[in-house]
Design a protein around this motif. Sequence first.
Motif, short mmCIF file in Angstrom:
data_model
loop_
_atom_site.label_atom_id
_atom_site.label_comp_id
_atom_site.label_asym_id
_atom_site.label_seq_id
_atom_site.Cartn_x
_atom_site.Cartn_y
_atom_site.Cartn_z
N MET A 23 0.85 -1.18 0.00
CA MET A 23 0.00 0.00 0.00
C MET A 23 0.89 1.24 0.00
N LEU A 24 0.46 2.22 -0.75
CA LEU A 24 1.15 3.50 -0.83
C LEU A 24 0.45 4.50 0.08
N LEU A 25 1.23 5.33 0.76
CA LEU A 25 0.68 6.34 1.65
C LEU A 25 1.22 7.70 1.29
N CYS A 26 0.36 8.71 1.33
CA CYS A 26 0.81 10.10 1.23
C CYS A 26 -0.12 10.94 2.07
N THR A 27 0.39 12.06 2.54
CA THR A 27 -0.41 12.94 3.38
C THR A 27 -0.67 14.25 2.66
N MET A 28 -1.92 14.64 2.62
CA MET A 28 -2.32 15.90 2.02
C MET A 28 -2.67 16.86 3.15
N GLU A 29 -2.22 18.10 3.01
CA GLU A 29 -2.58 19.15 3.96
C GLU A 29 -3.65 20.01 3.29
N PRO A 30 -4.90 19.87 3.73
CA PRO A 30 -5.96 20.68 3.10
C PRO A 30 -5.63 22.16 3.16
N ARG A 31 -5.84 22.82 2.03
CA ARG A 31 -5.60 24.26 1.94
C ARG A 31 -6.91 25.01 2.14
N PHE A 32 -6.82 26.20 2.65
CA PHE A 32 -8.01 27.02 2.87
C PHE A 32 -8.79 27.19 1.57
N CYS A 33 -8.08 27.36 0.45
CA CYS A 33 -8.76 27.58 -0.83
C CYS A 33 -9.52 26.35 -1.31
N GLU A 34 -9.32 25.19 -0.68
CA GLU A 34 -10.02 23.97 -1.06
C GLU A 34 -11.34 23.80 -0.31
N THR A 35 -11.65 24.72 0.58
CA THR A 35 -12.91 24.65 1.30
C THR A 35 -14.03 25.26 0.45
N ASP A 36 -15.25 24.95 0.81
CA ASP A 36 -16.38 25.54 0.09
C ASP A 36 -17.26 26.33 1.06
N ALA A 37 -18.35 26.81 0.60
CA ALA A 37 -19.23 27.68 1.40
C ALA A 37 -19.78 26.96 2.63
N LEU A 38 -19.76 25.64 2.62
CA LEU A 38 -20.27 24.88 3.77
C LEU A 38 -19.18 24.63 4.82
N GLY A 39 -17.94 25.04 4.50
CA GLY A 39 -16.86 24.94 5.46
C GLY A 39 -16.09 23.63 5.46
N HIS A 40 -16.35 22.80 4.49
CA HIS A 40 -15.56 21.58 4.40
C HIS A 40 -14.85 21.52 3.04
N ILE A 41 -14.01 20.54 2.86
CA ILE A 41 -13.24 20.42 1.63
C ILE A 41 -14.20 20.11 0.47
N ASN A 42 -14.06 20.84 -0.61
CA ASN A 42 -14.93 20.70 -1.76
C ASN A 42 -14.77 19.33 -2.40
N ASN A 43 -15.86 18.81 -2.95
CA ASN A 43 -15.83 17.47 -3.55
C ASN A 43 -14.93 17.36 -4.77
N THR A 44 -14.56 18.46 -5.39
CA THR A 44 -13.68 18.40 -6.56
C THR A 44 -12.22 18.16 -6.18
N VAL A 45 -11.89 18.30 -4.91
CA VAL A 45 -10.51 18.20 -4.45
C VAL A 45 -10.07 16.74 -4.29
N VAL A 46 -10.95 15.90 -3.80
CA VAL A 46 -10.59 14.52 -3.49
C VAL A 46 -10.06 13.76 -4.71
N PRO A 47 -10.65 13.88 -5.90
CA PRO A 47 -10.06 13.19 -7.05
C PRO A 47 -8.61 13.63 -7.34
N MET A 48 -8.31 14.90 -7.07
CA MET A 48 -6.92 15.36 -7.27
C MET A 48 -6.00 14.74 -6.23
N TRP A 49 -6.47 14.63 -5.00
CA TRP A 49 -5.67 13.98 -3.97
C TRP A 49 -5.42 12.52 -4.33
N PHE A 50 -6.45 11.85 -4.84
CA PHE A 50 -6.28 10.45 -5.24
C PHE A 50 -5.27 10.34 -6.39
#
Length: 128
Positions: A1-28
């Motif tokens: 298994m491969l592991l990497c750590t992503m640090e969520p950026r403020f610009c990746e949040t949305d109006a609801l205050g959580h990470i936007n759904n478009t970000v996760v595919p980029m992290w993957f």
Amino acid sequence: MLLCTMEPRFCETDALGHINNTVVPMWFETGRTPVFEIFNPGQHLNTWNVILRKIDVDFVAQIYYGHPVEIRTRVGHVGSSSFVCEHEAWQRGSLVATGSAVMIYFDFEQQRKQEITAALRAELEKLR
């Protein structure tokens, strides 16, 4: 298994205050980087030889800014010319997203898929 750590950026949040759904595919995709290295050491674009056929993401829980996200990647099925990368995203000890990506070993000059060699298959098997 491969592991990497992503640090969520403020610009990746949305109006609801959580990470936007478009970000996760980029992290993957970032989690697949070592797999790309197997097929194309140095990852030179003039010799690139894998393409994305399909991705899917299941959002299990909200992901928040301010807490690292661990991306876990492994290889699932390996076919004759394609393979599947399976992904999980974890934050603060909880599974927050899963997904998969179907990748095709591709010859850009011929514009067609190509057979995964025994040597490449052996490297992929190490990530199962």
